[in-house]
Design an enzyme around this catalytic site. Sequence first.
Site, PDB file in Angstrom:
ATOM      1  N   HIS A  49      15.108   1.385  74.969  1.00 58.47           N
ATOM      2  CA  HIS A  49      13.733   1.847  75.182  1.00 58.47           C
ATOM      3  C   HIS A  49      13.529   2.497  76.553  1.00 58.47           C
ATOM      4  O   HIS A  49      12.833   3.510  76.670  1.00 58.47           O
ATOM      5  CB  HIS A  49      12.769   0.668  75.005  1.00 58.47           C
ATOM      6  CG  HIS A  49      11.398   1.054  74.598  1.00 58.47           C
ATOM      7  ND1 HIS A  49      10.555   0.200  73.908  1.00 58.47           N
ATOM      8  CD2 HIS A  49      10.675   2.196  74.760  1.00 58.47           C
ATOM      9  CE1 HIS A  49       9.400   0.804  73.677  1.00 58.47           C
ATOM     10  NE2 HIS A  49       9.452   2.013  74.189  1.00 58.47           N
TER      11      HIS A  49
ATOM     12  N   ASP B  77       8.146   4.837  63.266  1.00 57.51           N
ATOM     13  CA  ASP B  77       8.699   4.534  64.585  1.00 57.51           C
ATOM     14  C   ASP B  77       7.992   3.319  65.171  1.00 57.51           C
ATOM     15  O   ASP B  77       6.791   3.345  65.431  1.00 57.51           O
ATOM     16  CB  ASP B  77       8.519   5.729  65.519  1.00 57.51           C
ATOM     17  CG  ASP B  77       9.124   5.494  66.891  1.00 57.51           C
ATOM     18  OD1 ASP B  77      10.284   5.884  67.096  1.00 57.51           O
ATOM     19  OD2 ASP B  77       8.430   4.912  67.760  1.00 57.51           O
TER      20      ASP B  77
ATOM     21  N   LYS C 250      13.257  -0.132  68.779  1.00 55.18           N
ATOM     22  CA  LYS C 250      13.784   0.041  70.128  1.00 55.18           C
ATOM     23  C   LYS C 250      13.983  -1.322  70.794  1.00 55.18           C
ATOM     24  O   LYS C 250      13.196  -2.240  70.583  1.00 55.18           O
ATOM     25  CB  LYS C 250      12.820   0.881  70.982  1.00 55.18           C
ATOM     26  CG  LYS C 250      12.357   2.158  70.316  1.00 55.18           C
ATOM     27  CD  LYS C 250      11.322   2.879  71.171  1.00 55.18           C
ATOM     28  CE  LYS C 250      10.615   3.944  70.371  1.00 55.18           C
ATOM     29  NZ  LYS C 250       9.624   3.390  69.411  1.00 55.18           N
TER      30      LYS C 250
ATOM     31  N   TYR D 174       6.398  -3.480  70.860  1.00 54.09           N
ATOM     32  CA  TYR D 174       5.086  -3.302  70.247  1.00 54.09           C
ATOM     33  C   TYR D 174       4.605  -4.567  69.544  1.00 54.09           C
ATOM     34  O   TYR D 174       3.416  -4.704  69.270  1.00 54.09           O
ATOM     35  CB  TYR D 174       5.099  -2.161  69.229  1.00 54.09           C
ATOM     36  CG  TYR D 174       5.550  -0.821  69.741  1.00 54.09           C
ATOM     37  CD1 TYR D 174       5.668  -0.561  71.114  1.00 54.09           C
ATOM     38  CD2 TYR D 174       5.876   0.202  68.861  1.00 54.09           C
ATOM     39  CE1 TYR D 174       6.096   0.671  71.574  1.00 54.09           C
ATOM     40  CE2 TYR D 174       6.305   1.444  69.315  1.00 54.09           C
ATOM     41  CZ  TYR D 174       6.419   1.672  70.670  1.00 54.09           C
ATOM     42  OH  TYR D 174       6.844   2.892  71.112  1.00 54.09           O
TER      43      TYR D 174
END
Length: 277
Positions: free
Chosen positions: A108, A45, A75, A50
């Site tokens: 998200h 994931d 996401k 990120y």
Amino acid sequence: MSVPTITLNNGVGIPQLGFGVFQVTPEETQAATLAALEVGYRHIDTAQMYGNEKGVGEAVRASGLAREDVFVTSKLNNGFHARQDALKAFDTSLTELGLDYLDLFLVHWPLPGIDVDYVETWKALEDVLATGKVRAIGVSNFHEKHLARLADETSIVPAVNQIEVHPYLAQEPLRAANQAQGIATEAWSPIAQGKVLGDPTITAIAEKLGRTPAQVTLRWHVQRGDVVFPKSVTRSRVEENFALFDFELSADDVAAITALNKDERIGPDPDEFNWIP
């Protein structure tokens, strides 16, 4: 040990235990993800936010595993909610990952305070799904009212809702709302960034079973039927978090952990969070 697979509402199977790379630096991501794949994880994931999608893709390729044997989620970043931006951002994720398709792509955050309605964003993901470049689409951090609007105004029910869940935020009403629509619940921050690991109820159960508090907490998630993806860059903890399927909690143990709920968040409230990087 074999990780159970949950069948999503469109028939796609998702491993119930995954490996999360939130707050794993781009420099560490390939090695950490590759270690997880070596341990036996088959569900990774990540997210555009990120900044480490590239490392995830590198690890999948370096693992020698067949692409269809690794379930990869990403996401949508918060700055790309407008339809055309979302479509372009999805393709950017594929490029960063170096993959031909994604298994799951999520909105998200609902971002209620921005000038793009999340319904527009969701319809863009429906268009992405129609291309065949993603096997399933879902949402993250959506409350009951957000899901209700999607049900009223769009044509595809999210496959998953990835939400903050841990013993101090059990999220029973929202999990029930997910279940009522056939939406799988995914739990992020499953051990509340470690805050629950010293709880006397959890430590007592762990001592009784000869397990660690983290294993007991993650097993609680599994037995409630949620998808969970703990993260660590420490190999021993990655292995520890994977060892969940050779023991069980009693019904009383599950109930005792659920009763720890305080409605206490580690992350932001989705009704107030409007941050755009």
